[in-house]
Scaffold this motif. Structure first.
Motif, mmCIF file in Angstrom:
data_model
loop_
_atom_site.group_PDB
_atom_site.id
_atom_site.type_symbol
_atom_site.label_atom_id
_atom_site.label_comp_id
_atom_site.label_asym_id
_atom_site.label_seq_id
_atom_site.Cartn_x
_atom_site.Cartn_y
_atom_site.Cartn_z
ATOM 1 N N THR A 1 0.829 -1.206 0.000
ATOM 2 C CA THR A 1 0.000 0.000 0.000
ATOM 3 C C THR A 1 0.861 1.253 0.000
ATOM 4 O O THR A 1 0.597 2.210 -0.744
ATOM 5 C CB THR A 1 -0.931 0.010 1.225
ATOM 6 O OG1 THR A 1 -1.822 -1.110 1.153
ATOM 7 C CG2 THR A 1 -1.738 1.292 1.278
ATOM 8 N N ILE A 2 1.890 1.271 0.842
ATOM 9 C CA ILE A 2 2.787 2.430 0.904
ATOM 10 C C ILE A 2 3.476 2.631 -0.446
ATOM 11 O O ILE A 2 3.597 3.762 -0.935
ATOM 12 C CB ILE A 2 3.825 2.248 2.033
ATOM 13 C CG1 ILE A 2 3.123 2.368 3.394
ATOM 14 C CG2 ILE A 2 4.941 3.276 1.920
ATOM 15 C CD1 ILE A 2 4.012 2.029 4.576
ATOM 16 N N THR A 3 3.920 1.548 -1.067
ATOM 17 C CA THR A 3 4.571 1.637 -2.370
ATOM 18 C C THR A 3 3.621 2.192 -3.424
ATOM 19 O O THR A 3 3.998 3.056 -4.226
ATOM 20 C CB THR A 3 5.076 0.247 -2.807
ATOM 21 O OG1 THR A 3 6.015 -0.244 -1.847
ATOM 22 C CG2 THR A 3 5.745 0.318 -4.168
ATOM 23 N N THR A 4 2.386 1.718 -3.429
ATOM 24 C CA THR A 4 1.394 2.199 -4.390
ATOM 25 C C THR A 4 1.094 3.680 -4.181
ATOM 26 O O THR A 4 1.021 4.467 -5.135
ATOM 27 C CB THR A 4 0.089 1.390 -4.271
ATOM 28 O OG1 THR A 4 0.365 0.010 -4.526
ATOM 29 C CG2 THR A 4 -0.955 1.878 -5.260
ATOM 30 N N SER A 5 0.929 4.091 -2.912
ATOM 31 C CA SER A 5 0.676 5.500 -2.606
ATOM 32 C C SER A 5 1.865 6.370 -2.991
ATOM 33 O O SER A 5 1.698 7.511 -3.449
ATOM 34 C CB SER A 5 0.357 5.664 -1.121
ATOM 35 O OG SER A 5 -0.883 5.069 -0.802
ATOM 36 N N MET A 6 3.057 5.837 -2.811
ATOM 37 C CA MET A 6 4.262 6.560 -3.189
ATOM 38 C C MET A 6 4.279 6.799 -4.700
ATOM 39 O O MET A 6 4.581 7.911 -5.165
ATOM 40 C CB MET A 6 5.493 5.765 -2.762
ATOM 41 C CG MET A 6 6.819 6.385 -3.138
ATOM 42 S SD MET A 6 7.130 7.945 -2.290
ATOM 43 C CE MET A 6 8.512 8.559 -3.265
ATOM 44 N N GLU A 7 3.955 5.786 -5.463
ATOM 45 C CA GLU A 7 3.945 5.924 -6.925
ATOM 46 C C GLU A 7 2.902 6.942 -7.371
ATOM 47 O O GLU A 7 3.167 7.759 -8.259
ATOM 48 C CB GLU A 7 3.668 4.557 -7.560
ATOM 49 C CG GLU A 7 4.810 3.563 -7.381
ATOM 50 C CD GLU A 7 4.432 2.156 -7.824
ATOM 51 O OE1 GLU A 7 3.242 1.925 -8.110
ATOM 52 O OE2 GLU A 7 5.328 1.284 -7.876
ATOM 53 N N GLU A 8 1.730 6.898 -6.758
ATOM 54 C CA GLU A 8 0.677 7.848 -7.107
ATOM 55 C C GLU A 8 1.075 9.278 -6.751
ATOM 56 O O GLU A 8 0.829 10.215 -7.521
ATOM 57 C CB GLU A 8 -0.618 7.467 -6.391
ATOM 58 C CG GLU A 8 -1.247 6.176 -6.892
ATOM 59 C CD GLU A 8 -2.512 5.814 -6.136
ATOM 60 O OE1 GLU A 8 -2.886 6.575 -5.205
ATOM 61 O OE2 GLU A 8 -3.125 4.787 -6.460
ATOM 62 N N THR A 9 1.696 9.431 -5.582
ATOM 63 C CA THR A 9 2.113 10.772 -5.150
ATOM 64 C C THR A 9 3.209 11.308 -6.055
ATOM 65 O O THR A 9 3.208 12.496 -6.414
ATOM 66 C CB THR A 9 2.609 10.733 -3.695
ATOM 67 O OG1 THR A 9 1.604 10.166 -2.854
ATOM 68 C CG2 THR A 9 2.950 12.136 -3.198
ATOM 69 N N THR A 10 4.147 10.454 -6.431
ATOM 70 C CA THR A 10 5.232 10.866 -7.317
ATOM 71 C C THR A 10 4.681 11.355 -8.652
ATOM 72 O O THR A 10 5.112 12.388 -9.185
ATOM 73 C CB THR A 10 6.209 9.702 -7.552
ATOM 74 O OG1 THR A 10 6.788 9.318 -6.306
ATOM 75 C CG2 THR A 10 7.323 10.104 -8.513
ATOM 76 N N ASP A 11 3.722 10.635 -9.184
ATOM 77 C CA ASP A 11 3.097 11.033 -10.447
ATOM 78 C C ASP A 11 2.381 12.377 -10.285
ATOM 79 O O ASP A 11 2.457 13.248 -11.159
ATOM 80 C CB ASP A 11 2.109 9.958 -10.896
ATOM 81 C CG ASP A 11 1.426 10.311 -12.207
ATOM 82 O OD1 ASP A 11 2.118 10.383 -13.232
ATOM 83 O OD2 ASP A 11 0.198 10.525 -12.200
ATOM 84 N N TRP A 12 1.708 12.545 -9.143
ATOM 85 C CA TRP A 12 0.977 13.785 -8.894
ATOM 86 C C TRP A 12 1.917 14.976 -8.767
ATOM 87 O O TRP A 12 1.702 16.024 -9.396
ATOM 88 C CB TRP A 12 0.146 13.639 -7.620
ATOM 89 C CG TRP A 12 -0.691 14.832 -7.293
ATOM 90 C CD1 TRP A 12 -1.952 15.107 -7.756
ATOM 91 C CD2 TRP A 12 -0.334 15.933 -6.444
ATOM 92 N NE1 TRP A 12 -2.406 16.302 -7.237
ATOM 93 C CE2 TRP A 12 -1.437 16.831 -6.433
ATOM 94 C CE3 TRP A 12 0.789 16.229 -5.684
ATOM 95 C CZ2 TRP A 12 -1.422 18.007 -5.703
ATOM 96 C CZ3 TRP A 12 0.802 17.416 -4.954
ATOM 97 C CH2 TRP A 12 -0.292 18.289 -4.966
#
Length: 353
Positions: free
Chosen positions: A274-285
């Protein structure tokens, strides 16, 4: 008759004893009733996330976006507590705070890691990145992968990179257009051999000062100027103590997002994912929004402040790049040849013909 009374007394005592102990044993082995609210509190994972930037900067916004994403995806099983503006730790000691377990996450400027991990200096090279696409390829490609792997020998687990923007010069003495305009000026900088070599190449001196102490040092004229993104110049109000700003785009300021390794290893596989997925989404944002954030702050500086803003032309930038060539020679002593080769490839690929 007396005998019958005595015997009856013993029988009565035995019955009472049996009842007493039987009752207590039964009560001692009965199931404990669970309290759902208490169970939720004991199992909730807390991540203390410390950083030094203001909340209205790219890093501050990304931290909040990440926190909301993680908490939503885990139904609040993981709570990310944000401590911005160096509320807990200054940039000089946040790495130590992370590795000592005083906080679980930090997002230092990549330059802050260059004294601990020499290869990270590659991201500080002047004019390393012609544009934002070049930065993305470095952060999310071979260079970023290699640098995050370097952290495996430490107590930190690298989760990825966040974006801010290109650095600009400000000072309180004179407009900076030509490299010679830097002569004898004194600048606040982040730590790092490459950054120091950059200023030496233009005959300027430096002092490594905490980000959150920069304003005070500009105010008392301990330093003449500093280099930073427009978002940091605006949010920290450096423009109040600086007369001149140069849009030079001479280097890039971004962040490494790092979590305490021991803490990370204790998380469940589901929470790690979950943390990894949120990190990827935040990076894209933040990759998409950081450009507009900095552009909007430049517009605000022009609209609301008295600072004079000059923009270097391509011809002027060529002079700066030529002056900075010794910095690349200096870099060969401490940076992996493969990383320098990759930086050169990225430069050639994204440079205008």
């Amino acid at each position: 008759m007396k005998t019958i009374v005595i015997i009856s007394s013993f029988i009565l005592a035995g019955v009472l004893t049996a009842l007493f102990f039987g009752f207590n044993l039964a009560s001692g082995t009965s199931p404990i009733e669970y309290d759902d609210d208490q169970e939720g509190i004991s199992e909730q994972v807390i991540i203390r996330f410390s950083h030094v930037a203001a909340e209205n900067t790219p890093k501050g916004m990304a931290a909040r976006y990440f926190a909301k994403s993680v908490q939503a995806k885990t139904n609040n099983e993981i709570q990310v507590e944000i401590y911005s503006n160096a509320e807990l730790f200054q940039d000089q000691n946040e790495w130590e705070a992370l590795t000592d377990g005083k906080v679980e996450m930090i997002a230092p400027a990549t330059a802050k890691l260059s004294t601990l991990f020499p290869n990270w200096q590659v991201l500080d090279l002047p004019y390393a990145f012609p544009n934002n696409k070049a930065v993305q390829e470095a952060y999310e490609g071979k260079i970023g992968e290699k640098l995050l792997n370097d952290l495996s020998q430490s107590k930190g687990e690298g989760l990825g990179f966040w974006y801010n923007g290109f650095k600009q010069f400000t000072n309180d003495k004179r407009p900076i257009i030509e490299p010679e305009d830097m002569d004898q000026l004194h600048f606040r900088t982040m730590p790092g051999p490459i950054i120091e070599a950059q200023f030496e190449a233009v005959n300027a001196s430096t002092s490594e000062l905490s980000f959150n102490k920069t304003y005070q040092n500009l105010e008392v004229d301990f330093v003449d100027g500093q280099e930073n993104t427009a978002s940091n110049i605006y949010s920290k109000k450096f423009y109040e103590e600086q007369q001149f700003m140069t849009i030079s785009n001479h280097a890039y300021l971004g962040y490494a997002v790092i979590i305490n390794e021991q803490f990370w290893n204790k998380l469940s596989e589901s929470h790690q994912k979950t943390i990894t997925t949120s990190m990827e989404e935040t990076t894209d944002w933040i990759r998409r929004h950081s450009i507009e954030i900095n552009d909007s702050h430049i517009r605000e500086l022009k609209r609301t402040s008295d600072i004079k803003i000059d923009v270097l032309t391509n011809e002027q930038k060529k002079k700066w790049k030529k002056r900075f060539m010794p910095v690349y020679i200096h870099a060969e002593k401490s940076i992996s040849p493969s990383l320098l080769k990759e930086i050169k490839r990225i430069q050639e690929h994204y440079s205008s013909p």
